[in-house]
Design a protein around this motif. Structure first.
Motif, PDB file in Angstrom:
ATOM      1  N   SER A  73       0.807  -1.356   0.092  1.00 37.63           N
ATOM      2  CA  SER A  73      -0.045   0.137  -0.080  1.00 37.63           C
ATOM      3  C   SER A  73       0.978   1.303  -0.028  1.00 37.63           C
ATOM      4  CB  SER A  73      -0.834   0.138   1.132  1.00 37.63           C
ATOM      5  OG  SER A  73      -0.170   0.143   2.314  1.00 37.63           O
ATOM      6  N   PRO A  74       0.387   2.335  -0.266  1.00 37.82           N
ATOM      7  CA  PRO A  74       1.008   3.734  -0.384  1.00 37.82           C
ATOM      8  C   PRO A  74       1.452   4.126   1.125  1.00 37.82           C
ATOM      9  CG  PRO A  74      -0.780   3.752  -1.584  1.00 37.82           C
ATOM     10  CD  PRO A  74      -0.860   2.395  -0.972  1.00 37.82           C
ATOM     11  N   TYR A  75       0.778   3.609   2.162  1.00 34.00           N
ATOM     12  CA  TYR A  75       1.173   3.854   3.505  1.00 34.00           C
ATOM     13  C   TYR A  75       2.321   3.167   3.841  1.00 34.00           C
ATOM     14  CZ  TYR A  75       1.213   3.510   8.604  1.00 34.00           C
ATOM     15  OH  TYR A  75       1.546   3.404   9.846  1.00 34.00           O
ATOM     16  N   GLU A  76       2.474   1.811   3.323  1.00 35.68           N
ATOM     17  CA  GLU A  76       3.545   0.684   3.467  1.00 35.68           C
ATOM     18  C   GLU A  76       4.758   1.212   3.005  1.00 35.68           C
ATOM     19  OE1 GLU A  76       1.595  -3.189   4.187  1.00 35.68           O
ATOM     20  OE2 GLU A  76       1.390  -2.602   2.213  1.00 35.68           O
ATOM     21  N   VAL A  77       4.641   1.907   1.765  1.00 41.19           N
ATOM     22  CA  VAL A  77       5.727   2.467   1.022  1.00 41.19           C
ATOM     23  C   VAL A  77       6.369   3.738   1.764  1.00 41.19           C
ATOM     24  CG1 VAL A  77       6.425   3.939  -1.352  1.00 41.19           C
ATOM     25  CG2 VAL A  77       5.053   1.785  -1.458  1.00 41.19           C
ATOM     26  N   ASN A  78       5.536   4.498   2.131  1.00 40.25           N
ATOM     27  CA  ASN A  78       5.958   5.704   3.067  1.00 40.25           C
ATOM     28  C   ASN A  78       6.454   5.077   4.215  1.00 40.25           C
ATOM     29  OD1 ASN A  78       5.097   7.788   1.160  1.00 40.25           O
ATOM     30  ND2 ASN A  78       3.235   7.814   2.009  1.00 40.25           N
ATOM     31  N   GLU A  79       5.997   4.291   4.860  1.00 36.65           N
ATOM     32  CA  GLU A  79       6.726   3.689   6.074  1.00 36.65           C
ATOM     33  C   GLU A  79       8.078   3.121   5.825  1.00 36.65           C
ATOM     34  OE1 GLU A  79       5.658   3.830   9.528  1.00 36.65           O
ATOM     35  OE2 GLU A  79       4.638   5.517   8.433  1.00 36.65           O
ATOM     36  N   LEU A  80       8.068   2.568   4.797  1.00 35.37           N
ATOM     37  CA  LEU A  80       9.447   1.866   4.365  1.00 35.37           C
ATOM     38  C   LEU A  80      10.463   2.832   4.128  1.00 35.37           C
ATOM     39  CD1 LEU A  80      10.689  -0.974   3.760  1.00 35.37           C
ATOM     40  CD2 LEU A  80       9.965  -0.967   1.482  1.00 35.37           C
ATOM     41  N   THR A  81      10.169   3.923   3.495  1.00 33.25           N
ATOM     42  CA  THR A  81      11.000   5.100   3.165  1.00 33.25           C
ATOM     43  C   THR A  81      11.418   5.684   4.776  1.00 33.25           C
ATOM     44  OG1 THR A  81       9.747   5.448   1.063  1.00 33.25           O
ATOM     45  CG2 THR A  81      11.233   7.473   1.951  1.00 33.25           C
ATOM     46  N   LYS A  82      10.598   5.931   5.417  1.00 37.86           N
ATOM     47  CA  LYS A  82      10.948   6.509   6.618  1.00 37.86           C
ATOM     48  C   LYS A  82      12.003   5.491   7.352  1.00 37.86           C
ATOM     49  CE  LYS A  82       6.528   8.756   7.612  1.00 37.86           C
ATOM     50  NZ  LYS A  82       5.476   8.645   8.529  1.00 37.86           N
ATOM     51  N   SER A 138      17.814   2.526  -2.918  1.00 39.30           N
ATOM     52  CA  SER A 138      16.442   2.015  -2.830  1.00 39.30           C
ATOM     53  C   SER A 138      15.242   3.225  -2.157  1.00 39.30           C
ATOM     54  CB  SER A 138      16.561   1.071  -1.352  1.00 39.30           C
ATOM     55  OG  SER A 138      17.458   0.123  -1.813  1.00 39.30           O
ATOM     56  N   ILE A 139      15.931   4.103  -1.582  1.00 39.41           N
ATOM     57  CA  ILE A 139      15.092   5.268  -1.112  1.00 39.41           C
ATOM     58  C   ILE A 139      14.595   6.112  -2.374  1.00 39.41           C
ATOM     59  CG2 ILE A 139      14.877   7.523   0.209  1.00 39.41           C
ATOM     60  CD1 ILE A 139      17.252   6.137   2.000  1.00 39.41           C
ATOM     61  N   ARG A 140      15.528   6.323  -3.369  1.00 34.92           N
ATOM     62  CA  ARG A 140      14.714   7.009  -4.595  1.00 34.92           C
ATOM     63  C   ARG A 140      13.634   6.069  -5.189  1.00 34.92           C
ATOM     64  NH1 ARG A 140      19.803   6.982  -7.559  1.00 34.92           N
ATOM     65  NH2 ARG A 140      19.959   9.086  -6.683  1.00 34.92           N
ATOM     66  N   LYS A 141      13.986   4.717  -5.390  1.00 30.39           N
ATOM     67  CA  LYS A 141      13.040   3.842  -6.104  1.00 30.39           C
ATOM     68  C   LYS A 141      11.718   4.070  -5.039  1.00 30.39           C
ATOM     69  CE  LYS A 141      16.283   0.794  -7.978  1.00 30.39           C
ATOM     70  NZ  LYS A 141      17.084  -0.283  -7.682  1.00 30.39           N
ATOM     71  N   LEU A 142      11.767   4.276  -3.587  1.00 34.92           N
ATOM     72  CA  LEU A 142      10.372   4.282  -3.090  1.00 34.92           C
ATOM     73  C   LEU A 142       9.950   5.491  -2.946  1.00 34.92           C
ATOM     74  CD1 LEU A 142      12.011   2.453   0.364  1.00 34.92           C
ATOM     75  CD2 LEU A 142      10.157   1.555  -1.012  1.00 34.92           C
ATOM     76  N   LYS A 143      10.615   6.508  -3.010  1.00 32.43           N
ATOM     77  CA  LYS A 143      10.199   7.794  -3.207  1.00 32.43           C
ATOM     78  C   LYS A 143       9.414   7.939  -4.708  1.00 32.43           C
ATOM     79  CE  LYS A 143       9.998  11.247  -1.019  1.00 32.43           C
ATOM     80  NZ  LYS A 143       9.159  11.623  -0.308  1.00 32.43           N
ATOM     81  N   ILE A 144      10.005   7.489  -5.765  1.00 28.07           N
ATOM     82  CA  ILE A 144       9.265   7.466  -7.037  1.00 28.07           C
ATOM     83  C   ILE A 144       8.083   6.493  -7.145  1.00 28.07           C
ATOM     84  CG2 ILE A 144       9.548   6.715  -9.529  1.00 28.07           C
ATOM     85  CD1 ILE A 144      12.408   7.600  -9.300  1.00 28.07           C
ATOM     86  N   ALA A 145       8.068   5.543  -6.447  1.00 25.50           N
ATOM     87  CA  ALA A 145       6.894   4.696  -6.218  1.00 25.50           C
ATOM     88  C   ALA A 145       5.510   5.455  -5.276  1.00 25.50           C
ATOM     89  CB  ALA A 145       7.097   3.290  -5.378  1.00 25.50           C
ATOM     90  N   SER A 146       6.063   6.099  -4.493  1.00 25.55           N
ATOM     91  CA  SER A 146       4.870   6.601  -3.685  1.00 25.55           C
ATOM     92  C   SER A 146       4.547   8.012  -4.453  1.00 25.55           C
ATOM     93  CB  SER A 146       5.509   7.383  -2.441  1.00 25.55           C
ATOM     94  OG  SER A 146       6.583   8.303  -2.574  1.00 25.55           O
ATOM     95  N   LEU A 147       5.318   8.407  -5.467  1.00 24.72           N
ATOM     96  CA  LEU A 147       4.949   9.496  -6.234  1.00 24.72           C
ATOM     97  C   LEU A 147       3.721   9.158  -7.262  1.00 24.72           C
ATOM     98  CD1 LEU A 147       8.154  11.196  -7.922  1.00 24.72           C
ATOM     99  CD2 LEU A 147       6.154  12.364  -6.544  1.00 24.72           C
TER     100      LEU A 147
END
Length: 190
Positions: free
Chosen positions: A9-18, A49-58
């Motif tokens: 989920s988008p929430y999980e992507v943001n949590e993983l980024t954090k 990895s953080i770059r990929k997560l930020k783009i995924a959240s975009l």
């Protein structure tokens, strides 16, 4: 047929980024200890990895229209012409072109505005993804991808085609054509 639930989920992507940013913060203390230097270097690899997560959240909040192709195919030139950009606007470093994603987003501006989304420490000493305004020459240099703290670049341009700030064009780094050597090339015989 029922709609499939997203794998994450988008929430999980943001949590993983954090969590990745916290790990980066904690391992920053390891940098000075020579015995733990290798662990620090491995932790710095989290930036990709953080770059990929930020783009995924975009992708949850924006429609991304990817512009991809071989190096030198004219992706950047296409976007410059599409938006009528003159001078230094979207002047990507000559040579190989952009090496990190570059977003182009229409919004309520009168002239192009260039930003980098980068990882940097906040007042509490923790790493966070922060939006930083850049001059055209800084933007061009950042597009080379030599600074791993920059996750991606974004240029805001005046409304012209989409009239929607939730739509962005994403210039992807050019790919190289790789041809494997023939057995003759490897053996050296003709």
């Amino acid at each position: 047929m029922s709609a499939q639930k997203p794998m994450i989920s988008p929430y999980e992507v943001n949590e993983l980024t954090k969590y990745c940013l916290k790990i980066l913060t904690y391992t920053d203390e390891l940098r000075g200890d020579t015995a733990l230097k290798q662990a620090y270097e491995k932790a710095k690899e989290l930036e990709n990895s953080i770059r990929k997560l930020k783009i995924a959240s975009l992708m949850e909040n924006k429609t991304l229209i990817c512009v991809a192709g071989m190096q030198g195919a004219g992706k950047t030139t296409l976007m410059k012409n599409f938006y009528g950009l003159k001078g230094d606007a979207l002047s990507i470093e000559l040579g190989r072109g952009e090496r990190i994603p570059v977003l182009i987003t229409e919004t309520d501006v009168t002239a192009p505005v260039m930003n980098a989304i980068r990882i940097q420490k906040n007042e509490a000493g923790e790493y966070a993804a922060v939006e930083c305004n850049m001059e055209a020459n800084e933007f061009a240099h950042a597009s080379k991808g030599e600074d791993n703290s920059i996750l991606y670049l974004e240029m805001f341009v005046p409304y012209r085609h989409t009239y929607n700030s939730a739509v962005s064009f994403m210039l992807l780094p050019g790919c190289l054509l790789y041809t494997s050597p023939s057995p003759r090339d490897i053996s050296g015989s003709r």
